[in-house]
Design an enzyme around this catalytic site. Structure first.
Site, mmCIF file in Angstrom:
data_model
loop_
_atom_site.group_PDB
_atom_site.id
_atom_site.type_symbol
_atom_site.label_atom_id
_atom_site.label_comp_id
_atom_site.label_asym_id
_atom_site.label_seq_id
_atom_site.Cartn_x
_atom_site.Cartn_y
_atom_site.Cartn_z
ATOM 1 N N HIS A 64 0.846 -1.202 0.000
ATOM 2 C CA HIS A 64 0.000 0.000 0.000
ATOM 3 C C HIS A 64 0.876 1.245 0.000
ATOM 4 O O HIS A 64 2.094 1.146 0.122
ATOM 5 C CB HIS A 64 -1.003 -0.014 1.156
ATOM 6 N N HIS A 66 1.463 3.949 1.887
ATOM 7 C CA HIS A 66 2.016 4.741 2.999
ATOM 8 C C HIS A 66 3.543 4.835 2.929
ATOM 9 O O HIS A 66 4.225 3.882 2.536
ATOM 10 C CB HIS A 66 1.569 4.161 4.342
ATOM 11 N N ASP A 68 5.933 4.758 5.062
ATOM 12 C CA ASP A 68 6.798 3.791 5.755
ATOM 13 C C ASP A 68 6.850 2.443 5.031
ATOM 14 O O ASP A 68 7.547 1.527 5.465
ATOM 15 C CB ASP A 68 6.366 3.624 7.229
ATOM 16 N N HIS A 69 6.143 2.332 3.897
ATOM 17 C CA HIS A 69 6.161 1.110 3.083
ATOM 18 C C HIS A 69 6.781 1.322 1.697
ATOM 19 O O HIS A 69 7.212 0.361 1.069
ATOM 20 C CB HIS A 69 4.740 0.539 2.944
ATOM 21 N N HIS A 122 -7.409 -0.609 5.589
ATOM 22 C CA HIS A 122 -6.366 0.306 6.092
ATOM 23 C C HIS A 122 -6.167 1.420 5.067
ATOM 24 O O HIS A 122 -6.171 2.605 5.396
ATOM 25 C CB HIS A 122 -5.090 -0.495 6.330
ATOM 26 N N ASP A 141 -0.145 -3.690 6.369
ATOM 27 C CA ASP A 141 -0.800 -3.166 7.575
ATOM 28 C C ASP A 141 -2.268 -3.597 7.655
ATOM 29 O O ASP A 141 -3.101 -2.876 8.197
ATOM 30 C CB ASP A 141 -0.734 -1.628 7.598
ATOM 31 N N HIS A 179 4.673 -4.477 11.029
ATOM 32 C CA HIS A 179 5.034 -3.739 12.258
ATOM 33 C C HIS A 179 5.139 -4.672 13.462
ATOM 34 O O HIS A 179 4.426 -5.678 13.542
ATOM 35 C CB HIS A 179 3.990 -2.662 12.588
#
Ligand code: ZN
Ligand code: FE
Length: 272
Positions: A64, A66, A68-69, A122, A141, A179
């Site tokens: 996805h 985001h 942090d990905h 999410h 996530d 995570h």
């Protein structure tokens, strides 16, 4: 001994956890020479891990959009001219192979094919990868060890459907989520389902791992089905907890099965 060099022989693949930021895991799937990375939020720890293990990156897989990905994608593409698999339903710079449910991602260097599931909730276009011939799920996530992702873009109903797809995978499927949230997820799980003995035992096991600074991920689908409240929101104890705390009305519970999930997610959002 031609059999030893038979290219159709399945290779020995491993999954390596590369920690990043505060609590992210970036996953490297490798055969000792080639590697594919799942959700490289940061390029530096991936470049360091490739170097340390003598690996060449051959593919990037994204779940996805985001940061942090996906934050490391552009830097990795400066080092490697490789395919980038990602969700067709999200605009992510660098994606060369947009994927929807039913599609597959093939990484010839690793002899690995992964099937794609749509798991919105999410984010609205979130996808998950199920490895073929290996018991591995890469779910970003969506499903966490002991929990699930926050509903930033999707509805509770979408997340319920997405989690149901993951929950129905074979029990020995290893859950590579993105995570290290497990212990705090399980604290919440115990608050809503205090009579679950498997859950209590899991908490002790995972806390001991963290004290030794070990990852609690991957988990398994069987363990999630036995302990994760977001897969168990129809359990009588959980429904009773939701009703006793005024988060779910009796009538709502009977007419709308998703209401219990929505109330549970809302409770977790505010749980300290
Ligand atoms: Zn996310
Ligand atoms: Fe994340």
């Amino acid at each position: 001994m031609p059999a030893l060099f038979d290219k159709s022989q399945s290779k020995s693949l491993r999954v390596l956890a590369v920690p990043a930021f505060n609590d992210n895991y970036l996953w490297l799937i490798h055969d000792g020479r080639h590697a594919a990375v799942v959700d490289p939020g940061d390029a530096q720890p991936i470049l360091a891990a490739l170097d340390a293990h003598g690996l060449v990156l051959v593919a990037i897989l994204l779940t996805h959009h985001h940061a942090d990905h996906v934050g490391g994608v552009q830097t990795l593409l400066q080092h490697f001219n490789i395919p980038v698999f990602g969700p067709a339903g999200e605009a992510i710079a660098g994606v060369s192979q947009p994927l929807d449910e039913g599609d597959t991602a093939t990484i010839p260097e690793l002899g690995l094919t992964l099937s794609v599931l749509d798991v919105p909730g999410h984010t609205s276009g979130h996808i998950a990868y199920v490895a073929q011939g290996q018991p591995w799920l890469f779910c970003g996530d969506t499903l966490f060890a002991g929990g699930c992702g926050r509903l930033f873009e999707g509805s509770p109903g979408q997340m319920v459907d997405s989690l149901a797809k993951l929950s129905s995978l074979p029990g020995d499927t290893q859950v590579y989520c993105a995570h290290e949230y497990t212990v705090s997820n399980l604290r919440f799980a115990l608050a809503v389902e205090p009579d679950n003995a498997v859950l209590a035992a899991r908490m002790a096991t995972e806390q001991a791992k963290r004290e030794r600074q070990q990852a609690t991920v991957p988990s398994t689908i069987a363990l999630e089905n036995a302990t994760n409240p977001f897969l168990r929101y129809q359990q009588p104890t959980i429904l009773a907890s939701l009703q006793a705390s005024g988060r779910l009305a009796e009538k709502q519970r009977k007419t709308d099965p998703v209401a219990a999930f929505a109330a549970l997610r809302e409770w977790k959002n505010n749980f300290k």
